[in-house]
Design a protein around this motif. Sequence first.
Motif, PDB file in Angstrom:
ATOM      1  N   THR A 184       0.835  -1.201   0.000  1.00 42.76           N
ATOM      2  CA  THR A 184       0.000   0.000   0.000  1.00 42.76           C
ATOM      3  C   THR A 184       0.867   1.247   0.000  1.00 42.76           C
ATOM      4  N   ALA A 185       1.914   1.242   0.809  1.00 41.76           N
ATOM      5  CA  ALA A 185       2.821   2.391   0.866  1.00 41.76           C
ATOM      6  C   ALA A 185       3.520   2.598  -0.475  1.00 41.76           C
ATOM      7  N   ARG A 186       3.915   1.501  -1.105  1.00 38.53           N
ATOM      8  CA  ARG A 186       4.571   1.629  -2.420  1.00 38.53           C
ATOM      9  C   ARG A 186       3.607   2.205  -3.448  1.00 38.53           C
ATOM     10  N   ARG A 187       2.331   1.836  -3.355  1.00 38.50           N
ATOM     11  CA  ARG A 187       1.345   2.362  -4.299  1.00 38.50           C
ATOM     12  C   ARG A 187       1.188   3.871  -4.127  1.00 38.50           C
ATOM     13  N   ILE A 188       1.226   4.352  -2.898  1.00 35.39           N
ATOM     14  CA  ILE A 188       1.141   5.799  -2.655  1.00 35.39           C
ATOM     15  C   ILE A 188       2.304   6.514  -3.327  1.00 35.39           C
ATOM     16  N   VAL A 189       3.507   5.969  -3.156  1.00 33.20           N
ATOM     17  CA  VAL A 189       4.693   6.579  -3.752  1.00 33.20           C
ATOM     18  C   VAL A 189       4.620   6.515  -5.278  1.00 33.20           C
ATOM     19  N   GLU A 190       4.207   5.393  -5.823  1.00 33.27           N
ATOM     20  CA  GLU A 190       4.116   5.246  -7.277  1.00 33.27           C
ATOM     21  C   GLU A 190       3.120   6.224  -7.880  1.00 33.27           C
ATOM     22  N   VAL A 191       1.985   6.407  -7.216  1.00 31.29           N
ATOM     23  CA  VAL A 191       0.959   7.317  -7.729  1.00 31.29           C
ATOM     24  C   VAL A 191       1.445   8.759  -7.719  1.00 31.29           C
ATOM     25  N   ARG A 192       2.063   9.187  -6.620  1.00 26.75           N
ATOM     26  CA  ARG A 192       2.519  10.578  -6.539  1.00 26.75           C
ATOM     27  C   ARG A 192       3.627  10.843  -7.555  1.00 26.75           C
ATOM     28  N   GLU A 193       4.494   9.852  -7.800  1.00 20.96           N
ATOM     29  CA  GLU A 193       5.563  10.045  -8.781  1.00 20.96           C
ATOM     30  C   GLU A 193       5.022  10.045 -10.203  1.00 20.96           C
ATOM     31  N   ALA A 194       4.016   9.216 -10.453  1.00 23.36           N
ATOM     32  CA  ALA A 194       3.425   9.170 -11.790  1.00 23.36           C
ATOM     33  C   ALA A 194       2.654  10.449 -12.090  1.00 23.36           C
ATOM     34  N   ALA A 195       1.982  10.998 -11.088  1.00 24.70           N
ATOM     35  CA  ALA A 195       1.194  12.216 -11.281  1.00 24.70           C
ATOM     36  C   ALA A 195       2.091  13.434 -11.489  1.00 24.70           C
ATOM     37  N   GLY A 196       3.229  13.441 -10.836  1.00 23.52           N
ATOM     38  CA  GLY A 196       4.128  14.573 -10.980  1.00 23.52           C
ATOM     39  C   GLY A 196       3.711  15.791 -10.189  1.00 23.52           C
ATOM     40  N   VAL A 197       2.667  15.667  -9.381  1.00 24.45           N
ATOM     41  CA  VAL A 197       2.194  16.773  -8.546  1.00 24.45           C
ATOM     42  C   VAL A 197       2.004  16.257  -7.130  1.00 24.45           C
ATOM     43  N   PRO A 198       2.223  17.096  -6.140  1.00 28.40           N
ATOM     44  CA  PRO A 198       2.046  16.639  -4.760  1.00 28.40           C
ATOM     45  C   PRO A 198       0.578  16.516  -4.398  1.00 28.40           C
ATOM     46  N   PHE A 199       0.284  15.713  -3.421  1.00 29.79           N
ATOM     47  CA  PHE A 199      -1.071  15.642  -2.899  1.00 29.79           C
ATOM     48  C   PHE A 199      -1.393  16.972  -2.224  1.00 29.79           C
ATOM     49  N   ALA A 200      -2.575  17.528  -2.495  1.00 28.45           N
ATOM     50  CA  ALA A 200      -2.974  18.782  -1.872  1.00 28.45           C
ATOM     51  C   ALA A 200      -3.573  18.551  -0.494  1.00 28.45           C
ATOM     52  N   ALA A 201      -4.070  17.349  -0.250  1.00 31.45           N
ATOM     53  CA  ALA A 201      -4.682  17.001   1.033  1.00 31.45           C
ATOM     54  C   ALA A 201      -4.507  15.508   1.254  1.00 31.45           C
ATOM     55  N   VAL A 202      -4.522  15.096   2.498  1.00 35.19           N
ATOM     56  CA  VAL A 202      -4.366  13.669   2.811  1.00 35.19           C
ATOM     57  C   VAL A 202      -5.467  12.858   2.155  1.00 35.19           C
ATOM     58  N   ASP A 203      -6.679  13.401   2.112  1.00 40.04           N
ATOM     59  CA  ASP A 203      -7.794  12.658   1.519  1.00 40.04           C
ATOM     60  C   ASP A 203      -7.590  12.374   0.037  1.00 40.04           C
ATOM     61  N   ASP A 204      -6.757  13.184  -0.652  1.00 40.89           N
ATOM     62  CA  ASP A 204      -6.488  12.922  -2.068  1.00 40.89           C
ATOM     63  C   ASP A 204      -5.812  11.566  -2.256  1.00 40.89           C
ATOM     64  N   VAL A 205      -5.059  11.145  -1.264  1.00 33.93           N
ATOM     65  CA  VAL A 205      -4.339   9.870  -1.344  1.00 33.93           C
ATOM     66  C   VAL A 205      -5.324   8.716  -1.513  1.00 33.93           C
TER      67      VAL A 205
END
Length: 226
Positions: A184-205
Amino acid sequence: MTTAPSHLPRRAPAPTGGAWYIALALLSWGTLAPVAFLHAAARQRTRAAVVRAAAYTAAVPSAYALGWAGLGGSGTVVLLVGIMIVALVHLGRLRREIWPPGPQFPVRLGIPGPGQDPAVAAALAGRARREESRRIAATDRLLARELRIGRPDLPHTYDDGGLVDLNRAPAAAIASVCGVEPATARRIVEVREAAGVPFAAVDDVFAWAEIPLDLWELVRDRGIVY
Protein backbone atom coordinates in the motif's frame (compact mmCIF):
# COMPACT_ATOMS: atom_id res chain seq x y z
CA MET A 1 -18.00 26.00 39.30
CA THR A 2 -15.47 23.20 38.80
CA THR A 3 -13.19 22.81 35.81
CA ALA A 4 -12.23 19.64 34.00
CA PRO A 5 -8.90 18.13 35.04
CA SER A 6 -6.08 19.11 32.71
CA HIS A 7 -5.34 15.49 31.87
CA LEU A 8 -8.76 14.92 30.29
CA PRO A 9 -9.17 15.32 26.51
CA ARG A 10 -10.71 18.52 25.28
CA ARG A 11 -12.94 18.96 22.26
CA ALA A 12 -10.96 20.13 19.25
CA PRO A 13 -11.85 23.74 18.45
CA ALA A 14 -13.23 24.65 15.05
CA PRO A 15 -10.95 26.54 12.66
CA THR A 16 -11.09 30.26 13.37
CA GLY A 17 -10.32 31.53 9.88
CA GLY A 18 -11.73 31.10 6.43
CA ALA A 19 -15.42 31.41 7.30
CA TRP A 20 -15.71 33.72 4.32
CA TYR A 21 -14.94 30.76 2.05
CA ILE A 22 -18.24 29.16 3.02
CA ALA A 23 -20.18 32.43 3.09
CA LEU A 24 -18.94 33.45 -0.35
CA ALA A 25 -19.94 30.20 -2.00
CA LEU A 26 -23.26 29.96 -0.17
CA LEU A 27 -24.49 33.54 -0.55
CA SER A 28 -23.51 33.74 -4.22
CA TRP A 29 -25.07 30.37 -5.09
CA GLY A 30 -21.65 29.15 -6.15
CA THR A 31 -20.86 31.93 -8.62
CA LEU A 32 -18.12 33.42 -6.43
CA ALA A 33 -16.74 30.10 -5.16
CA PRO A 34 -13.75 30.37 -7.56
CA VAL A 35 -12.52 33.38 -5.56
CA ALA A 36 -12.12 31.20 -2.47
CA PHE A 37 -10.34 28.47 -4.44
CA LEU A 38 -7.98 31.02 -6.00
CA HIS A 39 -7.15 32.31 -2.53
CA ALA A 40 -6.53 28.75 -1.31
CA ALA A 41 -4.27 28.07 -4.30
CA ALA A 42 -2.25 31.19 -3.48
CA ARG A 43 -1.84 30.00 0.11
CA GLN A 44 -1.06 26.34 -0.63
CA ARG A 45 1.06 26.91 -3.74
CA THR A 46 0.66 23.40 -5.09
CA ARG A 47 -0.13 22.39 -8.64
CA ALA A 48 -3.16 20.42 -7.50
CA ALA A 49 -4.59 23.51 -5.77
CA VAL A 50 -4.05 25.59 -8.91
CA VAL A 51 -5.76 22.98 -11.08
CA ARG A 52 -8.70 22.86 -8.67
CA ALA A 53 -9.03 26.66 -8.71
CA ALA A 54 -8.88 26.72 -12.51
CA ALA A 55 -11.56 24.01 -12.73
CA TYR A 56 -13.99 25.97 -10.56
CA THR A 57 -13.18 29.20 -12.40
CA ALA A 58 -14.12 27.53 -15.68
CA ALA A 59 -17.14 25.73 -14.23
CA VAL A 60 -19.19 28.84 -13.42
CA PRO A 61 -19.26 30.41 -16.92
CA SER A 62 -19.71 26.94 -18.37
CA ALA A 63 -22.79 26.48 -16.19
CA TYR A 64 -24.30 29.67 -17.56
CA ALA A 65 -23.48 28.70 -21.16
CA LEU A 66 -24.72 25.12 -20.89
CA GLY A 67 -27.77 26.10 -18.85
CA TRP A 68 -29.07 28.67 -21.30
CA ALA A 69 -28.20 26.48 -24.29
CA GLY A 70 -30.08 23.50 -22.89
CA LEU A 71 -32.76 24.14 -20.31
CA GLY A 72 -32.72 27.93 -20.09
CA GLY A 73 -32.62 29.79 -16.80
CA SER A 74 -33.77 26.80 -14.76
CA GLY A 75 -30.93 24.73 -16.15
CA THR A 76 -28.41 27.37 -15.11
CA VAL A 77 -29.80 27.40 -11.58
CA VAL A 78 -29.57 23.61 -11.31
CA LEU A 79 -25.95 23.62 -12.47
CA LEU A 80 -24.96 26.46 -10.17
CA VAL A 81 -26.55 24.74 -7.19
CA GLY A 82 -24.58 21.62 -8.04
CA ILE A 83 -21.35 23.65 -8.21
CA MET A 84 -22.20 25.30 -4.88
CA ILE A 85 -22.79 21.99 -3.09
CA VAL A 86 -19.56 20.42 -4.34
CA ALA A 87 -17.64 23.61 -3.62
CA LEU A 88 -18.92 23.76 -0.04
CA VAL A 89 -17.63 20.25 0.61
CA HIS A 90 -14.19 21.08 -0.79
CA LEU A 91 -14.00 24.47 0.89
CA GLY A 92 -14.85 22.99 4.27
CA ARG A 93 -11.81 20.75 3.97
CA LEU A 94 -9.58 23.50 2.60
CA ARG A 95 -10.57 25.79 5.45
CA ARG A 96 -9.29 23.29 8.01
CA GLU A 97 -6.06 22.81 6.06
CA ILE A 98 -5.27 26.52 5.75
CA TRP A 99 -6.59 27.56 9.17
CA PRO A 100 -6.26 24.37 11.25
CA PRO A 101 -7.63 24.34 14.80
CA GLY A 102 -5.22 24.46 17.69
CA PRO A 103 -4.02 21.32 19.44
CA GLN A 104 -6.85 19.15 20.68
CA PHE A 105 -5.10 18.37 23.94
CA PRO A 106 -3.06 20.52 26.31
CA VAL A 107 0.70 20.04 26.50
CA ARG A 108 0.34 18.72 30.05
CA LEU A 109 -1.17 15.53 28.62
CA GLY A 110 2.36 14.18 28.60
CA ILE A 111 2.08 14.02 32.39
CA PRO A 112 -0.42 11.41 33.63
CA GLY A 113 -3.26 12.85 35.69
CA PRO A 114 -4.66 11.20 38.79
CA GLY A 115 -5.61 7.63 37.95
CA GLN A 116 -4.61 7.98 34.28
CA ASP A 117 -2.72 5.20 32.58
CA PRO A 118 0.75 6.45 31.50
CA ALA A 119 0.27 4.78 28.11
CA VAL A 120 -2.94 6.73 27.57
CA ALA A 121 -1.22 9.96 28.62
CA ALA A 122 1.62 9.31 26.17
CA ALA A 123 -0.81 8.52 23.32
CA LEU A 124 -2.79 11.70 23.94
CA ALA A 125 0.40 13.74 24.16
CA GLY A 126 1.48 12.31 20.79
CA ARG A 127 -1.85 13.30 19.29
CA ALA A 128 -1.41 16.84 20.58
CA ARG A 129 2.08 16.97 19.07
CA ARG A 130 0.72 15.85 15.70
CA GLU A 131 -1.94 18.56 15.73
CA GLU A 132 0.66 21.20 16.60
CA SER A 133 2.96 19.92 13.85
CA ARG A 134 0.12 20.10 11.33
CA ARG A 135 -0.53 23.69 12.37
CA ILE A 136 3.13 24.56 11.80
CA ALA A 137 3.13 22.88 8.38
CA ALA A 138 -0.04 24.71 7.33
CA THR A 139 1.20 28.15 8.38
CA ASP A 140 4.98 27.97 7.84
CA ARG A 141 6.17 25.41 5.33
CA LEU A 142 9.78 26.50 5.47
CA LEU A 143 9.85 25.94 9.21
CA ALA A 144 8.13 22.59 8.80
CA ARG A 145 10.77 21.46 6.34
CA GLU A 146 13.56 22.77 8.54
CA LEU A 147 12.12 20.80 11.45
CA ARG A 148 11.69 17.84 9.07
CA ILE A 149 8.11 17.30 10.11
CA GLY A 150 6.86 14.03 8.68
CA ARG A 151 10.33 12.80 7.75
CA PRO A 152 11.25 10.00 10.15
CA ASP A 153 13.67 8.78 7.50
CA LEU A 154 15.86 11.86 8.00
CA PRO A 155 17.83 12.97 11.08
CA HIS A 156 15.75 15.37 13.17
CA THR A 157 15.41 16.65 16.71
CA TYR A 158 11.85 18.01 16.64
CA ASP A 159 9.15 15.65 17.94
CA ASP A 160 6.22 15.84 15.51
CA GLY A 161 4.22 13.20 17.40
CA GLY A 162 4.73 10.53 14.76
CA LEU A 163 3.81 11.95 11.34
CA VAL A 164 4.90 10.97 7.85
CA ASP A 165 4.94 13.26 4.80
CA LEU A 166 2.97 11.45 2.10
CA ASN A 167 4.45 13.77 -0.55
CA ARG A 168 8.13 13.17 0.21
CA ALA A 169 8.76 10.26 2.56
CA PRO A 170 9.84 6.88 1.14
CA ALA A 171 7.50 3.92 1.09
CA ALA A 172 9.20 2.22 4.02
CA ALA A 173 8.60 5.23 6.26
CA ILE A 174 4.95 5.51 5.19
CA ALA A 175 4.35 1.83 5.89
CA SER A 176 6.02 2.00 9.29
CA VAL A 177 4.38 5.20 10.58
CA CYS A 178 0.89 4.69 9.13
CA GLY A 179 0.82 0.99 9.95
CA VAL A 180 -0.13 -0.07 6.41
CA GLU A 181 1.17 -2.90 4.27
CA PRO A 182 4.39 -2.19 2.31
CA ALA A 183 2.47 -2.74 -0.94
CA THR A 184 0.00 0.00 0.00
CA ALA A 185 2.82 2.39 0.87
CA ARG A 186 4.57 1.63 -2.42
CA ARG A 187 1.35 2.36 -4.30
CA ILE A 188 1.14 5.80 -2.65
CA VAL A 189 4.69 6.58 -3.75
CA GLU A 190 4.12 5.25 -7.28
CA VAL A 191 0.96 7.32 -7.73
CA ARG A 192 2.52 10.58 -6.54
CA GLU A 193 5.56 10.05 -8.78
CA ALA A 194 3.42 9.17 -11.79
CA ALA A 195 1.19 12.22 -11.28
CA GLY A 196 4.13 14.57 -10.98
CA VAL A 197 2.19 16.77 -8.55
CA PRO A 198 2.05 16.64 -4.76
CA PHE A 199 -1.07 15.64 -2.90
CA ALA A 200 -2.97 18.78 -1.87
CA ALA A 201 -4.68 17.00 1.03
CA VAL A 202 -4.37 13.67 2.81
CA ASP A 203 -7.79 12.66 1.52
CA ASP A 204 -6.49 12.92 -2.07
CA VAL A 205 -4.34 9.87 -1.34
CA PHE A 206 -7.42 7.70 -0.86
CA ALA A 207 -8.78 8.37 -4.34
CA TRP A 208 -5.49 8.54 -6.24
CA ALA A 209 -3.91 5.46 -4.71
CA GLU A 210 -7.19 3.55 -4.16
CA ILE A 211 -6.54 3.03 -0.44
CA PRO A 212 -9.00 0.56 1.18
CA LEU A 213 -11.63 2.26 3.31
CA ASP A 214 -10.55 0.46 6.49
CA LEU A 215 -7.13 2.15 6.30
CA TRP A 216 -8.36 5.73 5.93
CA GLU A 217 -8.35 6.55 9.63
CA LEU A 218 -4.83 5.19 10.06
CA VAL A 219 -3.51 7.32 7.22
CA ARG A 220 -5.46 10.41 8.36
CA ASP A 221 -4.03 10.11 11.86
CA ARG A 222 -0.40 9.80 10.84
CA GLY A 223 -0.20 11.24 7.33
CA ILE A 224 0.55 14.86 6.48
CA VAL A 225 0.99 16.82 3.23
CA TYR A 226 2.44 20.29 2.81
